[in-house]
Design a protein around this motif. Structure first.
Motif, PDB file in Angstrom:
ATOM      1  N   UNK A 133     -18.833  25.374  59.887  1.00 22.14           N
ATOM      2  CA  UNK A 133     -19.939  24.543  60.363  1.00 22.14           C
ATOM      3  C   UNK A 133     -21.173  24.786  59.489  1.00 22.14           C
ATOM      4  N   UNK A 134     -21.302  26.030  59.034  1.00 16.72           N
ATOM      5  CA  UNK A 134     -22.363  26.409  58.103  1.00 16.72           C
ATOM      6  C   UNK A 134     -21.713  26.897  56.818  1.00 16.72           C
ATOM      7  N   UNK A 135     -22.456  26.798  55.730  1.00 13.87           N
ATOM      8  CA  UNK A 135     -21.984  27.320  54.441  1.00 13.87           C
ATOM      9  C   UNK A 135     -23.106  28.143  53.815  1.00 13.87           C
ATOM     10  N   UNK A 136     -22.718  29.138  53.055  1.00 14.80           N
ATOM     11  CA  UNK A 136     -23.713  29.948  52.345  1.00 14.80           C
ATOM     12  C   UNK A 136     -24.282  29.148  51.183  1.00 14.80           C
ATOM     13  N   UNK A 137     -25.503  29.469  50.802  1.00 11.09           N
ATOM     14  CA  UNK A 137     -26.116  28.871  49.615  1.00 11.09           C
ATOM     15  C   UNK A 137     -26.210  29.964  48.551  1.00 11.09           C
ATOM     16  N   UNK A 138     -26.854  29.655  47.450  1.00 13.40           N
ATOM     17  CA  UNK A 138     -27.043  30.633  46.378  1.00 13.40           C
ATOM     18  C   UNK A 138     -28.001  31.747  46.782  1.00 13.40           C
ATOM     19  N   UNK A 139     -28.740  31.547  47.847  1.00 10.80           N
ATOM     20  CA  UNK A 139     -29.781  32.490  48.258  1.00 10.80           C
ATOM     21  C   UNK A 139     -29.351  33.297  49.470  1.00 10.80           C
ATOM     22  N   UNK A 140     -29.683  34.597  49.444  1.00  9.89           N
ATOM     23  CA  UNK A 140     -29.383  35.452  50.579  1.00  9.89           C
ATOM     24  C   UNK A 140     -30.158  34.959  51.796  1.00  9.89           C
ATOM     25  N   UNK A 141     -29.476  34.832  52.931  1.00 10.24           N
ATOM     26  CA  UNK A 141     -30.137  34.486  54.183  1.00 10.24           C
ATOM     27  C   UNK A 141     -30.484  33.018  54.344  1.00 10.24           C
ATOM     28  N   UNK A 142     -29.925  32.150  53.510  1.00 11.11           N
ATOM     29  CA  UNK A 142     -30.160  30.705  53.637  1.00 11.11           C
ATOM     30  C   UNK A 142     -28.797  30.031  53.734  1.00 11.11           C
ATOM     31  N   UNK A 143     -28.666  29.143  54.720  1.00  9.23           N
ATOM     32  CA  UNK A 143     -27.395  28.482  54.982  1.00  9.23           C
ATOM     33  C   UNK A 143     -27.570  26.971  54.982  1.00  9.23           C
ATOM     34  N   UNK A 144     -26.468  26.279  54.668  1.00  8.53           N
ATOM     35  CA  UNK A 144     -26.446  24.822  54.738  1.00  8.53           C
ATOM     36  C   UNK A 144     -25.650  24.445  55.973  1.00  8.53           C
ATOM     37  N   UNK A 145     -26.228  23.574  56.789  1.00  9.04           N
ATOM     38  CA  UNK A 145     -25.552  23.089  57.997  1.00  9.04           C
ATOM     39  C   UNK A 145     -24.840  21.800  57.617  1.00  9.04           C
ATOM     40  N   UNK A 146     -23.526  21.833  57.696  1.00  8.91           N
ATOM     41  CA  UNK A 146     -22.745  20.675  57.278  1.00  8.91           C
ATOM     42  C   UNK A 146     -23.061  19.472  58.155  1.00  8.91           C
ATOM     43  N   UNK A 147     -23.167  18.314  57.520  1.00  5.46           N
ATOM     44  CA  UNK A 147     -23.468  17.085  58.240  1.00  5.46           C
ATOM     45  C   UNK A 147     -24.941  16.720  58.243  1.00  5.46           C
ATOM     46  N   UNK A 148     -25.799  17.615  57.773  1.00  2.00           N
ATOM     47  CA  UNK A 148     -27.232  17.346  57.723  1.00  2.00           C
ATOM     48  C   UNK A 148     -27.701  17.318  56.274  1.00  2.00           C
ATOM     49  N   UNK A 149     -28.638  16.428  55.982  1.00  2.00           N
ATOM     50  CA  UNK A 149     -29.255  16.397  54.663  1.00  2.00           C
ATOM     51  C   UNK A 149     -28.355  15.894  53.551  1.00  2.00           C
ATOM     52  N   UNK A 150     -27.291  15.167  53.894  1.00  2.00           N
ATOM     53  CA  UNK A 150     -26.340  14.733  52.873  1.00  2.00           C
ATOM     54  C   UNK A 150     -26.948  13.731  51.890  1.00  2.00           C
ATOM     55  N   UNK A 151     -27.970  13.020  52.308  1.00  2.00           N
ATOM     56  CA  UNK A 151     -28.597  12.041  51.421  1.00  2.00           C
ATOM     57  C   UNK A 151     -29.813  12.607  50.689  1.00  2.00           C
ATOM     58  N   UNK A 152     -30.103  13.868  50.908  1.00  2.00           N
ATOM     59  CA  UNK A 152     -31.284  14.495  50.292  1.00  2.00           C
ATOM     60  C   UNK A 152     -31.098  14.637  48.790  1.00  2.00           C
ATOM     61  N   UNK A 153     -32.188  14.534  48.082  1.00  2.00           N
ATOM     62  CA  UNK A 153     -32.189  14.773  46.645  1.00  2.00           C
ATOM     63  C   UNK A 153     -31.759  16.217  46.386  1.00  2.00           C
TER      64      UNK A 153
END
Length: 163
Positions: free
Chosen positions: A35-55
Motif C-alpha cells: 500500500x506504501x512504498x519506500x522512496x529514495x529518502x529515509x522516512x519518506x513513503x509513497x502512498x500508492x494511488x495518490x499523486x499519480x498525475x503529479x510532475x
C-alpha cells in the motif's frame, strides 16, 4: 494519512504517520502489503494511488522537503525549473537543489538521497514563497542565485524568460 498524501503528491513522512497515531508496526504492515512504498529518502513513503498525475520534479522536491529539516526549500536550478524559466539543460529526472537557512557547520541535516544537493543559504522570509506544498525561492532570488553559478548565456536566457 489520505489528506497528507493527497496534498503532497502521494508522499508522507514517517513523522506525519506517527502524528496520525500509526506505529512502526503499522507502517511496516503497509509496506509489506504494498500500500506504501519506500522512496529514495529515509522516512519518506509513497502512498500508492495518490499523486499519480503529479510532475516528477514536484514529487522529487516534496520528498526532499519531507526528508530534510522543517523549513527546507527548493533553490537554484530546481527553483528555476519550478518557475518554468528557460535556459537550463533538461532535468536529469533525479537531482534536486534544496536549501536550508544558513546554520553553523555543526548543524547537520537529516539523511537524504545523494540526488539532493543541499545548500546553506542566508535568506530572509521574503525570499521564500510557498506554492503549496512546495517552498521555493522567489523568482528574483532564484535569478540572483543562478547568476552566481551560471554562464552568461544561461543567465541571459533565464532573465529573459522571467520577464
Amino acid at each position: 494519512m489520505a489528506l497528507f498524501a493527497a496534498a503532497q503528491f502521494g508522499l508522507i513522512s514517517q513523522e506525519q504517520a506517527r502524528r496520525a497515531n500509526l506505529s512502526s508496526q503499522d507502517i511496516a504492515a503497509r509496506l509489506r502489503r504494498g500500500v506504501w512504498a519506500r522512496t529514495l529518502h529515509w522516512g519518506v513513503f509513497r502512498v500508492l494511488g495518490y499523486g499519480v498525475l503529479a510532475s516528477p520534479l514536484k514529487r522529487a522536491v516534496v520528498a526532499a522537503q519531507l526528508a530534510l529539516a522543517p523549513g527546507a526549500f527548493a533553490c537554484r536550478d530546481t527553483a528555476a525549473r519550478l518557475w518554468q524559466l528557460d535556459g537550463l539543460p533538461p532535468w536529469d529526472g533525479r537531482t534536486v537543489d534544496m536549501a536550508l537557512r544558513w546554520r553553523p557547520p555543526s548543524a547537520r541535516p537529516r539523511a537524504v538521497s545523494p540526488a539532493v544537493r543541499i545548500h546553506a543559504l542566508r535568506v530572509s522570509e521574503s525570499d521564500i514563497v510557498c506554492r503549496a506544498p512546495i517552498r521555493l525561492t522567489r523568482v528574483g532570488r532564484t535569478l540572483r542565485d543562478m547568476s552566481a553559478c551560471s554562464g552568461t548565456g544561461t543567465r541571459t536566457r533565464l532573465c529573459g524568460s522571467a520577464v
